[in-house]
Design an enzyme around this catalytic site. Structure first.
Site, PDB file in Angstrom:
ATOM      1  N   ASP A 199       0.807  -1.227   0.000  1.00 11.42           N
ATOM      2  CA  ASP A 199       0.000   0.000   0.000  1.00 11.42           C
ATOM      3  C   ASP A 199       0.837   1.274   0.000  1.00 11.42           C
ATOM      4  OD1 ASP A 199       0.688  -0.979   2.606  1.00 11.42           O
ATOM      5  OD2 ASP A 199      -0.665   0.478   3.516  1.00 11.42           O
ATOM      6  N   ARG A 235      18.080  -6.901  14.144  1.00  5.11           N
ATOM      7  CA  ARG A 235      18.586  -7.225  15.474  1.00  5.11           C
ATOM      8  C   ARG A 235      17.737  -8.342  16.088  1.00  5.11           C
ATOM      9  NH1 ARG A 235      16.584  -4.783  19.955  1.00  5.11           N
ATOM     10  NH2 ARG A 235      18.616  -4.155  20.708  1.00  5.11           N
ATOM     11  N   GLU A 261      -0.583  -1.995   5.079  1.00  7.51           N
ATOM     12  CA  GLU A 261       0.231  -2.013   6.300  1.00  7.51           C
ATOM     13  C   GLU A 261       0.090  -0.709   7.061  1.00  7.51           C
ATOM     14  OE1 GLU A 261       2.921  -1.252   9.153  1.00  7.51           O
ATOM     15  OE2 GLU A 261       3.141  -0.173   7.274  1.00  7.51           O
ATOM     16  N   GLU A 262      -0.239   0.370   6.335  1.00 11.46           N
ATOM     17  CA  GLU A 262      -0.115   1.714   6.914  1.00 11.46           C
ATOM     18  C   GLU A 262      -1.198   2.069   7.926  1.00 11.46           C
ATOM     19  OE1 GLU A 262       2.253   3.705   6.723  1.00 11.46           O
ATOM     20  OE2 GLU A 262       3.413   3.135   4.966  1.00 11.46           O
ATOM     21  N   HIS A 276       7.752   8.537   4.687  1.00  7.55           N
ATOM     22  CA  HIS A 276       6.528   9.352   4.733  1.00  7.55           C
ATOM     23  C   HIS A 276       6.794  10.819   4.372  1.00  7.55           C
ATOM     24  CE1 HIS A 276       4.032   6.311   7.325  1.00  7.55           C
ATOM     25  NE2 HIS A 276       4.883   5.717   6.506  1.00  7.55           N
TER      26      HIS A 276
END
Ligand code: NI
Length: 400
Positions: free
Chosen positions: A83, A182, A141-142, A369
């Site tokens: 998206d 990580r 996802e946003e 963004h």
């Protein structure tokens, strides 16, 4: 054997580079918001089908799942998000967004291209895979509740069952072509809230005859900052941010209502559960002091993105073999951003990789963004090779 395969994967990925740039630009020029990724998912599904994968369309809304059947064995998944964002792109590049007010400002076009690239690299090697690889392209996802949960509910992790999952995302804090991750927490839990302060309106000249929601809100905003600074253990990361505030109508009218929204970020599940109570306590005190009432609506969002330590190690080893050891880095700290990749990791072990895309000389310096966000496209085949080789390594490990 493994060295030969690594060479093959790197060569195959390099040969895909031009195709990946073309695919990324095609998606970049036609950005689609969450659960509206019709063109993007059609493009993805067509590429997967052309490679001979079994393709499911319309999974969890606009998601796509491709299955590359290898030898009998285990199944691992590679995931991308598709998206875009409601942002007007500021760019002179020929491949800039053609849709006003829509932009791939988070690099999901590149994430999608990299995972498609892994499919292009692995498809000709299917006979040599000691298991199967599932390619998961999720919608939205946003914005919560997000597409990951929709994909999981639509059985994307089943049939055949997936036992580990790897995600990749562009990351402007690392130089282009450097991959970082990580063990453990890599991104924060994201919870949002809405606060309404309810006072009593009146004339601005007679504040004593009203209950000023504006002054109470101002006090609430400042006091809420003491949740993190005074109530939370300084060794436990937490953020409370107020993002919006609105209230009042005229200079000489005491506002009877103020509405605010904000976000809470935490890395520890215990602290996460405590935050609503701590916020409520502040609001109760402020409301009492100002003679107003309040309403708190608290919405749980994405959980912490928690990498499986063994998977994180394996991914970094694979990245070091593909990119060189200096280009596979263990990130010292998580970030307080969120990702719905967390939902997959709640069910199966896996790892979220961050692909560096920054290149100061090319002017690629903007954060996610940002209306001028862009990526160094050189990373597309590097990401594809790393994902492909990681998948092979996990499947081989499973066999051993
Ligand atoms: Ni993103």
């Amino acid at each position: 054997m493994s060295g030969l395969l690594l060479d093959k994967i790197k060569k195959q990925a390099a040969e895909c580079q031009n195709d990946l740039v073309r695919i990324r630009r095609e998606i970049h020029q036609h950005p689609e918001l969450g659960f509206e990724e019709h063109k993007t998912s059609a493009l993805v599904a067509d590429v997967l089908a052309s490679l001979g994968l079994k393709v499911q369309r319309g999974v969890g809304g606009t998601g796509v799942v491709g299955l590359l059947d290898g030898q009998e064995g285990r199944v691992i998944a590679l995931r991308a998000d598709m998206d875009a964002l409601p942002i007007q792109e500021q760019s002179e590049k020929p491949y800039k967004s053609r849709i006003p007010g829509r932009m791939h400002a988070c690099g999901h076009d590149a994430n999608t291209a990299m995972v498609l690239g892994a499919a292009m690299v692995l498809a000709p090697l299917r006979e040599r895979l000691s298991g199967s690889v599932k390619f998961i392209f999720q919608p939205c996802e946003e914005q919560g509740p997000g597409g990951a949960q929709a994909m999981i509910q639509a059985s994307a992790l089943e049939d055949p069952p997936v036992e580990a999952i790897i995600g990749i995302h562009t990351f402007p804090l690392l130089p282009a072509g450097v991959i970082g991750t990580r063990p453990g927490a890599v991104m924060a839990a994201v919870d949002n809230f809405r606060i309404t302060i309810l006072g009593e309106g009146g004339h601005g000249a007679s504040p004593h005859l009203s209950r000023d929601a504006i002054v109470a809100a101002a006090s609430a905003i400042l006091s809420l900052q003491t949740v993190v600074s005074r109530r939370v253990n300084p060794l436990d990361p937490a953020v409370v941010s107020i993002g919006t505030i609105e209230g009042g109508s005229r200079p000489n009218i005491i506002a009877d209502e103020v509405r605010m929204t904000g976000t809470v970020r935490t890395l520890d599940e215990g602290l996460r559960k405590e935050m609503p109570r701590l916020i409520k306590e502040v609001l109760q005190g402020v409301a009492q002091a100002h003679g107003v009432r309040y309403r708190l609506e608290y919405e749980e969002g994405y959980p912490v993105v928690r990498n499986d330590p063994a998977m994180a190690r394996l991914c970094l080893e694979a990245a070091a073999e593909v990119l060189g050891s200096e280009r596979a880095v263990t990130l010292e700290q998580p970030t307080m951003g969120g990702e719905d990749f967390a939902y997959y990791l709640e069910r199966i072990p896996g790892c979220f990789l961050r692909m560096g895309i920054r290149d100061e000389e090319k002017g690629i310096i903007y954060p996610l963004h940002h209306p001028k966000f862009d990526i160094d496209e050189e990373v597309l085949s590097l990401g594809a090779a790393t994902l492909a080789y990681t998948a092979v390594k996990i499947l081989n490990r499973a066999r051993g």
